[in-house]
Motif scaffolding. Structure first.
Motif, PDB file in Angstrom:
ATOM      1  N   LYS A   4     -12.994   7.371  -6.375  1.00  0.00           N
ATOM      2  CA  LYS A   4     -11.853   7.872  -5.650  1.00  0.00           C
ATOM      3  C   LYS A   4     -10.922   8.579  -6.725  1.00  0.00           C
ATOM      4  CE  LYS A   4     -12.020   3.401  -2.820  1.00  0.00           C
ATOM      5  NZ  LYS A   4     -11.271   2.112  -2.535  1.00  0.00           N
ATOM      6  N   SER A  47      -5.576  12.272  -1.750  1.00  0.00           N
ATOM      7  CA  SER A  47      -6.122  10.978  -1.870  1.00  0.00           C
ATOM      8  C   SER A  47      -7.552  11.268  -1.593  1.00  0.00           C
ATOM      9  CB  SER A  47      -5.735   9.745  -1.233  1.00  0.00           C
ATOM     10  OG  SER A  47      -6.350   8.567  -1.145  1.00  0.00           O
ATOM     11  N   GLU A 104     -12.157  10.759  -1.555  1.00  0.00           N
ATOM     12  CA  GLU A 104     -13.485  10.127  -1.918  1.00  0.00           C
ATOM     13  C   GLU A 104     -14.413  10.972  -2.205  1.00  0.00           C
ATOM     14  OE1 GLU A 104     -14.140   6.839  -1.873  1.00  0.00           O
ATOM     15  OE2 GLU A 104     -12.367   6.004  -0.880  1.00  0.00           O
ATOM     16  N   GLY A 152     -10.692  13.431   2.389  1.00  0.00           N
ATOM     17  CA  GLY A 152      -9.553  12.428   2.276  1.00  0.00           C
ATOM     18  C   GLY A 152      -8.550  13.121   2.892  1.00  0.00           C
TER      19      GLY A 152
END
Length: 252
Positions: free
Chosen positions: A77, A109, A111, A119
Motif C-alpha cells: 500500500k 492512495s 495498491e 487506486g
C-alpha cells in the motif's frame, strides 16, 4: 566543473562508506489519473528518520510539468504526498522532517503489485481513479540491472521546459547516458545533451535520483547543473541557456 552542495541524507551515506553500494531502486510507470495520461516514477528506500520510504516525480502528458512526490509504502500500500512549493521541498526533502511524516491525507492512495498499481488521487472535493502499468526499472543496489527504457523526470524545471535523463547500463556500471530538454507546451525534445563519461558517473550522485539535475538562475539566465559521482563529494557540470541559440551550452 564545480563542487556542489550535497544534502544531509547524501552526506550520511557518503561518509558511512555505503555510497557506492548503490541506493537507486527506481520503477517507472505509465497510466491514467482520471482521464489524463500520466508518466509516473518512484524510488524506494529502506527509510529515513522521517519514515519516508518513497520519493518520486510524475507529470500529466498534456502539461509536461513534473510534480515532486514522497511518502511511504507498506505491505503493497502506497501513500504519496505532493510538494506544493520550494519551502516545503526544502523543509521535507532537503533538510528532512524531524517528526514522522503522515501520509493519511495525501492525494495518492495506491495498491501496488508486480505489474503496476491501482487506486485513487483525491484533493478536496476532487477524486479520480488511478491506473498504472510498470514499463521500466533500474536497480543498482544489488545486480546493476536495468529493464526497459529508463527515463527519469528530474525535479528541476523552468517555466517552459522540463529535463529528462536516459539511464543505461555499461561495462562500468549504470549511469545517465544523455539528458533531454523537453518543451512543456509541445512535449517535443528541444535539445539532447550526451555525456562523454567513460567511468559512467553522470547522474549518480544525489540520494534521490530525481535531484541529479538541478536548476539555478544566475544573471537572469537559467543554469542547469548535472551531478557526477567521483568517489568523494562529487562534482557538477553546468549548462547555461543561450538566449540567442535557444540552447543550453556547457560552461567550462
Amino acid at each position: 566543473m564545480k563542487m556542489r552542495f550535497v544534502s544531509v541524507a547524501v552526506c550520511s551515506l557518503l561518509f558511512s562508506g555505503k555510497a557506492f553500494a548503490g541506493w537507486y531502486h527506481v520503477e517507472n510507470y505509465e497510466g491514467f489519473l482520471g482521464p489524463n495520461p500520466i508518466h509516473f516514477s518512484i524510488q524506494t528506500y529502506d527509510g529515513f528518520g522521517s519514515g519516508i520510504t518513497v520519493e518520486g516525480s510524475y507529470f500529466q502528458d498534456a502539461k509536461q510539468t513534473p510534480i515532486t512526490i514522497y511518502g511511504r509504502v507498506s505491505d503493497g500500500k502506497l501513500g504519496l504526498c505532493e510538494i506544493s512549493d520550494d519551502k516545503e521541498f526544502y523543509r521535507i526533502l532537503t533538510m528532512g522532517s524531524k517528526t514522522p511524516v503522515d501520509t493519511s491525507g495525501c492525494p495518492f492512495s495506491l495498491e501496488m503489485n508486480e505489474t503496476g498499481a491501482t487506486g485513487t488521487w483525491s484533493k478536496g472535493t476532487e477524486k479520480y481513479p488511478v491506473t498504472l502499468k510498470k514499463v521500466a526499472s533500474l536497480d543498482d543496489t544489488h545486480d546493476q540491472k536495468i529493464d526497459g527504457s529508463v527515463d527519469i523526470p528530474f525535479w528541476a524545471q523552468t517555466a517552459t521546459e522540463r529535463f529528462s535523463g536516459t539511464y543505461t547500463s555499461t561495462g562500468a556500471g549504470i549511469c545517465m547516458e544523455k539528458m533531454q530538454v523537453i518543451h512543456k507546451r509541445s512535449g517535443r525534445v528541444a535539445q539532447e545533451i550526451r555525456f562523454k563519461d567513460e567511468d559512467c558517473n553522470a547522474g549518480m550522485l544525489m540520494t534521490p535520483i530525481y535531484e541529479n539535475v538541478q536548476k539555478f538562475t544566475e544573471k537572469s539566465s537559467d543554469t542547469i547543473s548535472v551531478n557526477f559521482r567521483d568517489g568523494r563529494a562529487g562534482y557538477s557540470m553546468d549548462y547555461v541557456f543561450n538566449k540567442k541559440t535557444k540552447k543550453y551550452q556547457h560552461v567550462k
